[in-house]
Design an enzyme around this catalytic site. Structure first.
Site, PDB file in Angstrom:
ATOM      1  N   LYS A  99      44.700  -6.260  79.906  1.00 30.47           N
ATOM      2  CA  LYS A  99      43.823  -5.576  78.332  1.00 30.47           C
ATOM      3  C   LYS A  99      44.863  -6.133  77.238  1.00 30.47           C
ATOM      4  CE  LYS A  99      40.500  -6.465  82.145  1.00 30.47           C
ATOM      5  NZ  LYS A  99      39.803  -5.189  82.299  1.00 30.47           N
ATOM      6  N   ASP A 122      43.866   6.234  83.995  1.00 31.08           N
ATOM      7  CA  ASP A 122      43.667   4.860  83.653  1.00 31.08           C
ATOM      8  C   ASP A 122      43.360   5.106  82.704  1.00 31.08           C
ATOM      9  OD1 ASP A 122      42.356   2.111  83.309  1.00 31.08           O
ATOM     10  OD2 ASP A 122      40.577   2.376  84.938  1.00 31.08           O
ATOM     11  N   TYR A 152      34.961   1.578  86.070  1.00 30.96           N
ATOM     12  CA  TYR A 152      35.307   0.545  85.649  1.00 30.96           C
ATOM     13  C   TYR A 152      34.777  -0.194  87.311  1.00 30.96           C
ATOM     14  CZ  TYR A 152      37.187  -4.185  86.837  1.00 30.96           C
ATOM     15  OH  TYR A 152      37.771  -5.849  86.871  1.00 30.96           O
ATOM     16  N   ARG A 174      60.105  -9.675  95.825  1.00 40.15           N
ATOM     17  CA  ARG A 174      58.885  -8.802  96.501  1.00 40.15           C
ATOM     18  C   ARG A 174      59.135  -7.307  95.461  1.00 40.15           C
ATOM     19  NH1 ARG A 174      58.530  -7.056 100.895  1.00 40.15           N
ATOM     20  NH2 ARG A 174      58.433  -8.905 102.081  1.00 40.15           N
TER      21      ARG A 174
HETATM   22  C1  LIG Z   1      40.247  -4.349  84.017  1.00 40.83           C
HETATM   23  C2  LIG Z   1      39.915  -2.926  84.327  1.00 40.83           C
HETATM   24  C3  LIG Z   1      40.762  -2.937  85.743  1.00 40.83           C
HETATM   25  C4  LIG Z   1      41.242  -3.951  86.181  1.00 40.83           C
HETATM   26  O1  LIG Z   1      42.511  -4.802  85.982  1.00 40.83           O
HETATM   27  P1  LIG Z   1      42.136  -5.603  86.590  1.00 40.83           P
HETATM   28  O2  LIG Z   1      43.653  -5.924  85.906  1.00 40.83           O
HETATM   29  O3  LIG Z   1      41.510  -6.539  85.879  1.00 40.83           O
HETATM   30  O4  LIG Z   1      42.646  -5.444  88.343  1.00 40.83           O
HETATM   31  C5  LIG Z   1      40.524  -1.320  85.758  1.00 40.83           C
HETATM   32  N1  LIG Z   1      40.393  -0.159  84.304  1.00 40.83           N
HETATM   33  C6  LIG Z   1      39.662  -0.259  83.820  1.00 40.83           C
HETATM   34  C7  LIG Z   1      39.383   0.193  82.818  1.00 40.83           C
HETATM   35  C8  LIG Z   1      39.059  -2.019  83.424  1.00 40.83           C
HETATM   36  O5  LIG Z   1      39.515  -2.916  82.352  1.00 40.83           O
END
Ligand SMILES: *Cc1c(COP(=O)(O)O)cnc(C)c1O
Length: 379
Positions: free
Chosen positions: A195, A170, A98, A46
């Site tokens: 992504k 982000d 998001y 973990r």
């Molecule tokens: C998809 C996404 C998230 C969340 O990420 P997950 O891996 O789906 O939990 C956060 N911010 C942005 C801009 C995203 O496209």
């Protein structure tokens, strides 16, 4: 080391046991200790795992950060940042986010007494009206999802620093190939690794990158104490995906530009959101802080109600109608009913997330097939 070299090598050395060139999948939950406390730095998976550790070092290198932490999803990473806060604290964030970030802010953390201000970040100084002695964190996304607003990271970082606020960015939409918020003054870079970084739509993962020793300690404590850490198989897949990040991003940018240009003059398209256009708001900032404009393009359809938008969204043959983005394959998404369904209508419409909006994640297929698919779907 330059980006491409880091993408292929950072954090990875031949395996000490066998010389394996690729980092093995250390599929183990626990580690042998010679006597209590006498171990090789790994106690329980973990907290630490060699495959994940290699990935974290690679991610940190790509963002020019000292430390990396991988989480079992992007939301797991976001959740860990929010756990730095306590009741009464305030957060300044953007008004186009998001949907999952908006949801965790309003549906999970407001309940614990944390206040969020959703503001127009088109000018960094807009945040000044919301700074007070309870403000702790600034959370921005740029380009934003789905309307591709560009926020001046350096400008926001200066104001955050002057007011003693933690700035988290982000960086999912840009990926570290196009933009490095750390170099512009951010304290935390967050990624949905799911992504572009993973890049093959086969893993869900998140990451945080930091420079500050204390911030890293605090976040590592949360990471280990709360336990949203990914397994070694997923860490391996992402290490593999990263080796082509620079090649994929170059292709996403090229195809993204061609798709954006094709749609800009298409008679069925009303608005188009792609930061590479000179008339896109804050295009000059995008040019300054990004090394390319990426493969995300959003459009609104001319004279289309929800039913007509659904019909068009369902008529693609190469683009797949699906949530998510950043994979090698092209995807089309209807934010209002899919990724941004958790944002109230009056909130989303303020920033242009309307029923006739479609978001494209332009993949790296042959551009002529992508353009032909758009042509037939919009016919
Ligand atoms: C998809 C996404 C998230 C969340 O990420 P997950 O891996 O789906 O939990 C956060 N911010 C942005 C801009 C995203 O496209």
């Amino acid at each position: 080391m330059k980006f491409a070299t880091k993408a292929i090598h950072a954090g990875q050395e031949p395996d000490p046991t066998t010389g394996a060139v690729m980092t093995p999948i250390y599929q183990t939950s626990t580690y042998w200790q010679k006597s209590p406390g006498d171990h090789k730095g790994f106690e329980y998976s973990r907290g630490t795992n060699p495959t994940r550790k290699a990935l974290e070092a690679c991610l940190a290198a790509l963002e020019n950060a000292k430390y990396g932490l991988a989480f079992s999803s992007g939301m797991g990473a976001t959740d860990a940042v929010l756990k730095l806060l306590k009741p009464g604290d305030e957060v300044i964030t953007g008004n186009d986010l998001y949907g999952g970030s908006y949801r965790i802010f309003t549906k999970v953390y407001e309940k614990y007494g944390i206040k969020f201000h959703f503001i127009d970040f088109s000018k960094p100084e807009n945040m000044l009206a919301y700074v007070n002695e309870r403000t702790k964190l600034v959370w921005i996304e740029t380009p934003t999802n789905p309307t591709m607003q560009i926020i001046d990271i350096e400008g926001v970082a200066k104001i955050s620093k002057a007011n003693n606020l933690i700035l988290a960015v982000d960086n999912t939409f840009a990926s570290p190939y196009l933009q490095n918020p750390m170099d512009l003054g951010a304290d935390i870079v967050m990624h949905s690794v799911t992504k572009y970084i993973g890049g093959h739509s086969d893993v869900v993962m998140g990451a945080l990158l930091v420079n500050d020793d204390q911030l890293y300690k605090d976040l590592w404590f949360i990471y280990n104490a709360c336990g949203a850490t990914p397994g070694p198989q997923d860490a391996f897949l992402v290490l593999r995906g990263i080796k082509t990040l620079h090649l994929r991003m170059k292709a996403h940018c090229e195809n993204g530009e061609q798709v954006a240009k094709f749609l800009k003059t298409h008679p069925k398209i009303d608005k188009i959101y792609w930061p590479g256009f000179e008339d896109h708001p804050n295009h000059d900032i995008a040019k300054k802080q990004m090394r390319g404009f990426g493969g995300m393009v959003s459009v609104t359809l001319k004279d289309a109600d929800l039913q007509e938008t659904f019909r068009i969204a369902s008529s693609f043959k190469v683009f797949a109608l699906a949530e998510s983005l950043g994979g090698v394959e092209s995807l089309i998404n209807h934010p209002v009913s899919m990724t941004h369904g958790s944002i109230p209508k009056e909130e989303r419409e303020k920033v242009g997330v309307t029923d006739n909006l479609l978001r494209l994640s332009v993949g790296v297929e042959d551009i002529s097939d992508l353009l032909a698919d758009l042509e037939q779907a919009l016919a």
